[in-house]
Design a protein around this motif. Structure first.
Motif, PDB file in Angstrom:
ATOM      1  N   ASP A   1       9.381  -1.280   0.384  1.00 27.59           N
ATOM      2  CA  ASP A   1      10.098  -1.083   1.649  1.00 27.59           C
ATOM      3  C   ASP A   1       9.214  -0.382   2.678  1.00 27.59           C
ATOM      4  O   ASP A   1       9.222  -0.723   3.862  1.00 27.59           O
ATOM      5  N   GLN A   2       8.478   0.614   2.222  1.00 24.82           N
ATOM      6  CA  GLN A   2       7.546   1.326   3.116  1.00 24.82           C
ATOM      7  C   GLN A   2       6.515   0.367   3.705  1.00 24.82           C
ATOM      8  O   GLN A   2       6.235   0.402   4.902  1.00 24.82           O
ATOM      9  N   GLN A   3       5.957  -0.468   2.839  1.00 20.14           N
ATOM     10  CA  GLN A   3       4.951  -1.419   3.306  1.00 20.14           C
ATOM     11  C   GLN A   3       5.550  -2.380   4.332  1.00 20.14           C
ATOM     12  O   GLN A   3       4.929  -2.666   5.353  1.00 20.14           O
ATOM     13  N   LEU A   4       6.766  -2.861   4.046  1.00 20.06           N
ATOM     14  CA  LEU A   4       7.416  -3.784   4.984  1.00 20.06           C
ATOM     15  C   LEU A   4       7.701  -3.099   6.316  1.00 20.06           C
ATOM     16  O   LEU A   4       7.509  -3.694   7.382  1.00 20.06           O
ATOM     17  N   ALA A   5       8.125  -1.837   6.261  1.00 17.26           N
ATOM     18  CA  ALA A   5       8.402  -1.098   7.495  1.00 17.26           C
ATOM     19  C   ALA A   5       7.111  -0.940   8.305  1.00 17.26           C
ATOM     20  O   ALA A   5       7.090  -1.136   9.527  1.00 17.26           O
TER      21      ALA A   5
ATOM     22  N   ALA B   1       3.808  -9.696   5.839  1.00 20.22           N
ATOM     23  CA  ALA B   1       5.112  -9.104   5.488  1.00 20.22           C
ATOM     24  C   ALA B   1       5.867 -10.036   4.535  1.00 20.22           C
ATOM     25  O   ALA B   1       6.449  -9.601   3.541  1.00 20.22           O
ATOM     26  N   ARG B   2       5.814 -11.333   4.829  1.00 16.88           N
ATOM     27  CA  ARG B   2       6.492 -12.308   3.953  1.00 16.88           C
ATOM     28  C   ARG B   2       5.881 -12.269   2.559  1.00 16.88           C
ATOM     29  O   ARG B   2       6.597 -12.304   1.552  1.00 16.88           O
ATOM     30  N   MET B   3       4.558 -12.198   2.485  1.00 18.11           N
ATOM     31  CA  MET B   3       3.888 -12.140   1.176  1.00 18.11           C
ATOM     32  C   MET B   3       4.331 -10.903   0.386  1.00 18.11           C
ATOM     33  O   MET B   3       4.572 -10.987  -0.819  1.00 18.11           O
ATOM     34  N   VAL B   4       4.420  -9.751   1.074  1.00 17.03           N
ATOM     35  CA  VAL B   4       4.844  -8.519   0.397  1.00 17.03           C
ATOM     36  C   VAL B   4       6.290  -8.683  -0.093  1.00 17.03           C
ATOM     37  O   VAL B   4       6.627  -8.347  -1.228  1.00 17.03           O
ATOM     38  N   GLU B   5       7.129  -9.255   0.766  1.00 14.11           N
ATOM     39  CA  GLU B   5       8.547  -9.471   0.431  1.00 14.11           C
ATOM     40  C   GLU B   5       8.690 -10.332  -0.815  1.00 14.11           C
ATOM     41  O   GLU B   5       9.555 -10.087  -1.662  1.00 14.11           O
ATOM     42  N   GLU B   6       7.817 -11.344  -0.930  1.00 20.01           N
ATOM     43  CA  GLU B   6       7.895 -12.287  -2.071  1.00 20.01           C
ATOM     44  C   GLU B   6       7.043 -11.814  -3.247  1.00 20.01           C
ATOM     45  O   GLU B   6       6.769 -12.599  -4.158  1.00 20.01           O
ATOM     46  N   ASP B   7       6.610 -10.549  -3.228  1.00 19.90           N
ATOM     47  CA  ASP B   7       5.796  -9.994  -4.316  1.00 19.90           C
ATOM     48  C   ASP B   7       4.558 -10.834  -4.643  1.00 19.90           C
ATOM     49  O   ASP B   7       4.199 -10.997  -5.816  1.00 19.90           O
ATOM     50  N   THR B   8       3.902 -11.334  -3.588  1.00 18.47           N
ATOM     51  CA  THR B   8       2.646 -12.067  -3.791  1.00 18.47           C
ATOM     52  C   THR B   8       1.622 -11.131  -4.425  1.00 18.47           C
ATOM     53  O   THR B   8       1.638  -9.923  -4.188  1.00 18.47           O
ATOM     54  N   TYR B   9       0.733 -11.703  -5.195  1.00 18.01           N
ATOM     55  CA  TYR B   9      -0.301 -10.917  -5.879  1.00 18.01           C
ATOM     56  C   TYR B   9      -1.111 -10.092  -4.854  1.00 18.01           C
ATOM     57  O   TYR B   9      -1.657 -10.630  -3.892  1.00 18.01           O
TER      58      TYR B   9
END
Lengths: 93, 93, 93, 93
Positions: free
Chosen positions: D9-13, A26-34
């Motif tokens: 946002d969907q992915q984070l949810a 989730a943190r990686m997605v939040e930080e727009d990781t590749y």
């Protein structure tokens, strides 16, 4: 089911690690990781969850199914059907 | 293992169908069929093979594992370990 | 799709091998081979089919999806959706 | 990669839901919930993680791979190889 303390502790330790992995993703997605790097972590978490499932199944066969096999009769049939359905769900997920 | 005639016949019928599916996929590749349509058939054949595997496993638990559970001791341990390894290979393949 | 001769030949060779594996599995069932040994062969055939699918998908992305990406517009959207659905079927099978 | 706000946002949810599922599974193990019920939840969490992975892959094809296809050359080859490897890891996990 009576589960050995160690096996239960091991399962809990594994699950806490998977929880940490999912939070990390989730943190990686939040930080727009590749994307590809995120996907690598998702594959790792999936394999870790799979290991948890295989451990639970081991335990289940060794205790519930063995007991039911000794009891025989409808109890045995019911437990076998249930185990088979759980294995099928696992193989398909 | 003594397998019921019907179950064995069913498995053989399924396997012959999978064999036909795989041959059909080869023909599609040979005739340059659109990739996505070939992939749909490959997914269907994979699921059919999976059904064969789940059927074999059902049978195995209902006969070998049940017998071993009644025998108990090292025989039981050996059969359980073997079943667990086969399930793990299946879940991972 | 124009597929390279070698890649097509490789796919056909793989599919012929899978067909032979499935026929071998049928023979094992016919001869009442020990379940676990049959299951090992089913897992091997499943992995081989998976390799065929991944090869087809490689090819598809490298040709159809790349062409559609250069064309852009609705063609691109349609091809991406189709590829995503094929990948999802593969991951779930 | 620039990801659409909604998709992110969907992915984070989804990931927060998976995290909750994994925590719930740990609680079930802790309370000695019946194995088969725990396994059902593990299968559900695995499928949810799979949906996250397929979503990330969709995004990746629609942005990185499409851009690389338009750029062509070594960039395209590198991105395709990377995508294929990620798909293979996913199919095998």
């Amino acid at each position: 089911m009576t589960r050995h303390g160690t096996s239960k502790d091991q399962q809990l330790a594994r699950l806490r690690r998977v929880e940490g992995q999912v939070r990390g993703i989730a943190r990686m997605v939040e930080e727009d990781t590749y994307c590809i790097d995120v996907l690598t972590q998702v594959s790792a978490a999936s394999r870790a969850l799979q290991a948890v499932a295989l451990g639970l199944l081991d335990d289940h066969l060794a205790h519930c199914v063995v007991e039911a096999a000794r009891a025989g009769g409808p109890e045995q049939l019911a437990k076998l059907r249930e185990a088979n359905e759980a294995i099928a769900r696992l193989v398909r997920s």
